[in-house]
Design a protein around this motif. Sequence first.
Motif, PDB file in Angstrom:
ATOM      1  N   ASP A 181       3.235   5.724  23.275  1.00 27.50           N
ATOM      2  CA  ASP A 181       3.807   5.915  21.939  1.00 27.50           C
ATOM      3  C   ASP A 181       2.743   6.398  20.963  1.00 27.50           C
ATOM      4  O   ASP A 181       1.603   5.922  20.965  1.00 27.50           O
ATOM      5  CB  ASP A 181       4.403   4.605  21.407  1.00 27.50           C
ATOM      6  N   LYS A 182       3.110   7.337  20.118  1.00 23.43           N
ATOM      7  CA  LYS A 182       2.201   7.862  19.105  1.00 23.43           C
ATOM      8  C   LYS A 182       2.136   6.892  17.919  1.00 23.43           C
ATOM      9  O   LYS A 182       3.156   6.346  17.491  1.00 23.43           O
ATOM     10  CB  LYS A 182       2.692   9.225  18.622  1.00 23.43           C
ATOM     11  N   VAL A 183       0.934   6.713  17.414  1.00 22.63           N
ATOM     12  CA  VAL A 183       0.707   5.798  16.301  1.00 22.63           C
ATOM     13  C   VAL A 183      -0.109   6.511  15.226  1.00 22.63           C
ATOM     14  O   VAL A 183      -1.261   6.889  15.455  1.00 22.63           O
ATOM     15  CB  VAL A 183      -0.031   4.520  16.746  1.00 22.63           C
ATOM     16  N   LEU A 184       0.477   6.708  14.056  1.00 21.04           N
ATOM     17  CA  LEU A 184      -0.247   7.305  12.945  1.00 21.04           C
ATOM     18  C   LEU A 184      -1.286   6.330  12.413  1.00 21.04           C
ATOM     19  O   LEU A 184      -1.100   5.112  12.455  1.00 21.04           O
ATOM     20  CB  LEU A 184       0.726   7.662  11.819  1.00 21.04           C
ATOM     21  N   MET A 185      -2.378   6.858  11.891  1.00 19.81           N
ATOM     22  CA  MET A 185      -3.426   6.046  11.275  1.00 19.81           C
ATOM     23  C   MET A 185      -4.300   6.946  10.412  1.00 19.81           C
ATOM     24  O   MET A 185      -4.385   8.155  10.660  1.00 19.81           O
ATOM     25  CB  MET A 185      -4.292   5.357  12.340  1.00 19.81           C
ATOM     26  N   VAL A 221      -2.813   9.032  16.250  1.00 23.91           N
ATOM     27  CA  VAL A 221      -2.634  10.329  15.597  1.00 23.91           C
ATOM     28  C   VAL A 221      -3.235  10.192  14.205  1.00 23.91           C
ATOM     29  O   VAL A 221      -2.705   9.464  13.363  1.00 23.91           O
ATOM     30  CB  VAL A 221      -1.145  10.727  15.502  1.00 23.91           C
ATOM     31  N   LEU A 222      -4.353  10.870  13.968  1.00 26.62           N
ATOM     32  CA  LEU A 222      -5.117  10.658  12.747  1.00 26.62           C
ATOM     33  C   LEU A 222      -4.617  11.532  11.601  1.00 26.62           C
ATOM     34  O   LEU A 222      -4.260  12.701  11.797  1.00 26.62           O
ATOM     35  CB  LEU A 222      -6.604  10.924  12.986  1.00 26.62           C
ATOM     36  N   LEU A 223      -4.620  10.946  10.401  1.00 25.14           N
ATOM     37  CA  LEU A 223      -4.187  11.625   9.191  1.00 25.14           C
ATOM     38  C   LEU A 223      -5.378  11.951   8.304  1.00 25.14           C
ATOM     39  O   LEU A 223      -6.357  11.206   8.257  1.00 25.14           O
ATOM     40  CB  LEU A 223      -3.222  10.731   8.401  1.00 25.14           C
ATOM     41  N   GLU A 224      -5.257  13.058   7.598  1.00 22.76           N
ATOM     42  CA  GLU A 224      -6.283  13.418   6.622  1.00 22.76           C
ATOM     43  C   GLU A 224      -6.311  12.392   5.488  1.00 22.76           C
ATOM     44  O   GLU A 224      -5.286  11.802   5.120  1.00 22.76           O
ATOM     45  CB  GLU A 224      -5.986  14.793   6.020  1.00 22.76           C
ATOM     46  N   CYS A 225      -7.509  12.179   4.956  1.00 23.78           N
ATOM     47  CA  CYS A 225      -7.689  11.337   3.777  1.00 23.78           C
ATOM     48  C   CYS A 225      -8.290  12.174   2.657  1.00 23.78           C
ATOM     49  O   CYS A 225      -9.013  13.147   2.905  1.00 23.78           O
ATOM     50  CB  CYS A 225      -8.584  10.149   4.094  1.00 23.78           C
ATOM     51  N   ASN A 226      -7.990  11.797   1.421  1.00 26.14           N
ATOM     52  CA  ASN A 226      -8.482  12.564   0.282  1.00 26.14           C
ATOM     53  C   ASN A 226      -9.795  11.992  -0.248  1.00 26.14           C
ATOM     54  O   ASN A 226     -10.310  11.009   0.280  1.00 26.14           O
ATOM     55  CB  ASN A 226      -7.418  12.636  -0.823  1.00 26.14           C
ATOM     56  N   GLU A 227     -10.316  12.590  -1.303  1.00 24.88           N
ATOM     57  CA  GLU A 227     -11.630  12.183  -1.795  1.00 24.88           C
ATOM     58  C   GLU A 227     -11.607  10.842  -2.524  1.00 24.88           C
ATOM     59  O   GLU A 227     -12.654  10.333  -2.933  1.00 24.88           O
ATOM     60  CB  GLU A 227     -12.217  13.266  -2.705  1.00 24.88           C
ATOM     61  N   ASP A 228     -10.418  10.265  -2.647  1.00 26.03           N
ATOM     62  CA  ASP A 228     -10.306   8.910  -3.186  1.00 26.03           C
ATOM     63  C   ASP A 228     -10.152   7.902  -2.053  1.00 26.03           C
ATOM     64  O   ASP A 228      -9.809   6.732  -2.299  1.00 26.03           O
ATOM     65  CB  ASP A 228      -9.122   8.817  -4.152  1.00 26.03           C
ATOM     66  N   TYR A 229     -10.368   8.350  -0.811  1.00 29.78           N
ATOM     67  CA  TYR A 229     -10.394   7.512   0.399  1.00 29.78           C
ATOM     68  C   TYR A 229      -9.018   6.927   0.747  1.00 29.78           C
ATOM     69  O   TYR A 229      -8.921   5.878   1.374  1.00 29.78           O
ATOM     70  CB  TYR A 229     -11.461   6.403   0.266  1.00 29.78           C
ATOM     71  N   THR A 286       6.289  15.949  12.869  1.00 31.14           N
ATOM     72  CA  THR A 286       5.937  16.714  14.068  1.00 31.14           C
ATOM     73  C   THR A 286       5.343  15.890  15.205  1.00 31.14           C
ATOM     74  O   THR A 286       5.414  16.304  16.370  1.00 31.14           O
ATOM     75  CB  THR A 286       4.940  17.821  13.710  1.00 31.14           C
ATOM     76  N   ALA A 287       4.748  14.730  14.904  1.00 33.63           N
ATOM     77  CA  ALA A 287       4.017  13.992  15.938  1.00 33.63           C
ATOM     78  C   ALA A 287       4.909  13.112  16.797  1.00 33.63           C
ATOM     79  O   ALA A 287       4.499  12.679  17.877  1.00 33.63           O
ATOM     80  CB  ALA A 287       2.919  13.142  15.298  1.00 33.63           C
TER      81      ALA A 287
END
Length: 403
Positions: free
Chosen positions: A88-92, A112-120, A133-134
């Motif tokens: 199973d796919k797991v977002l994080m 399944v890794l997600l982008e993070c912004n400059e505020d972490y 999509t994932a």
Amino acid sequence: MKKAKKILKLSDFERLDPVPGVALATLKRILSSANLFRYMGTTPGDSEASLLERDFAKYVGTKYALAINSCSSAIFLSLLGAGIKPGDKVLMPGFTFTAVPSSIVHAGGVPVLLECNEDYCVDIEDLKKKAETAGAKFFVLSHMRGHTSNIDEIMKVCGQRGITIIEDAAHSLGVLWGGKHVGTFGKTGCYSFQSFKIINAGEGGMLVTNDEELIVKAIFYSGAFDRVWSHHFVQSKFFEQYQNKLPIYNMRMSNASAAIVRPQIKLIKQKVKIYQRNYSYLLKILSTSPHIHIPRRDPKEYISPDSIQFGLKGVNRDQAKSFMEKVRPRGLSINVLGVHQDNARVFWNWKFLNQTPQLPMTREILMRTCDMRLPVFLESKHLDYIGHTIVQVLDEILSSRPV
């Protein structure tokens, strides 16, 4: 510019809060009786671990809590209890500690890794795209270093797609979102009592939930054998349903660890105030530099900053490395995450993943993100020294002027 007199050393940033005296008294009693095992006795009140579960659930406002040996175990048990299947796919989030993807892999999932912004925080647009999509069924929402992503928007996106949220609140004990404890929005919340967290027990963790079936499954998975589930402050028909049906992984917390944790719950509010004061004080100094990015905090977030993160603006990799190297002789334990060798908080060092994810925005941010603990003993004189030293060294590097 005259260099400030050194008043801190690197080891100061490793200083830990002492265990309260009441914990030592309880611990002495437990050691004298040799009742270290959490399932000694016949009732929940006989077990310090069970009493901790009761008190912790009351503190965060959930129906149930399960004391275990780590936050990583809490994530693992949460995924099992929520019904994860192999593959199973797991977002994080792409910015977190290596224990998060490790727990997912341990449970048989595929991170399944997600982008993070400059505020972490989680980039919501990347979440929306990958949620579509994932084919992910779960999202381990890690509030890394206590930076709370937009929970309202995340709950909406995941709710529309039937994605189960498990909160990694290892760094978020005492943090509120809209007046509600972070860690209580998802299916489960997972907390840490490792030494560098707001509650110091060396090791330890807590799983909280309002889901009756999940807590029963987690109790069995954590190491409840025979019928010792009766020692928990949980009444449920599901115990009989799952009796002897689930494997156990022996992730229990001992009564000794629980005795160390339980009295520290009462200290959280006081320590949060100290963290907030020190964080605000230091930010005022750092914000005077045009070379420093201060992460924004959402007005709905009541923060508990036992560490500080900030970005270096207009620096390359060599300059970022030079900054880290120059502040250390001055006694400041600051890591620039992306250039600190083998740092477990940057995703490209997680070699156990099948392949390194392509997260260009997160990579760029981590290459210039500074990370430093804010121990509770710090006073204004220490914060003045820390802030002005950071500003001076960064100015030296970018202007080529001697400090």
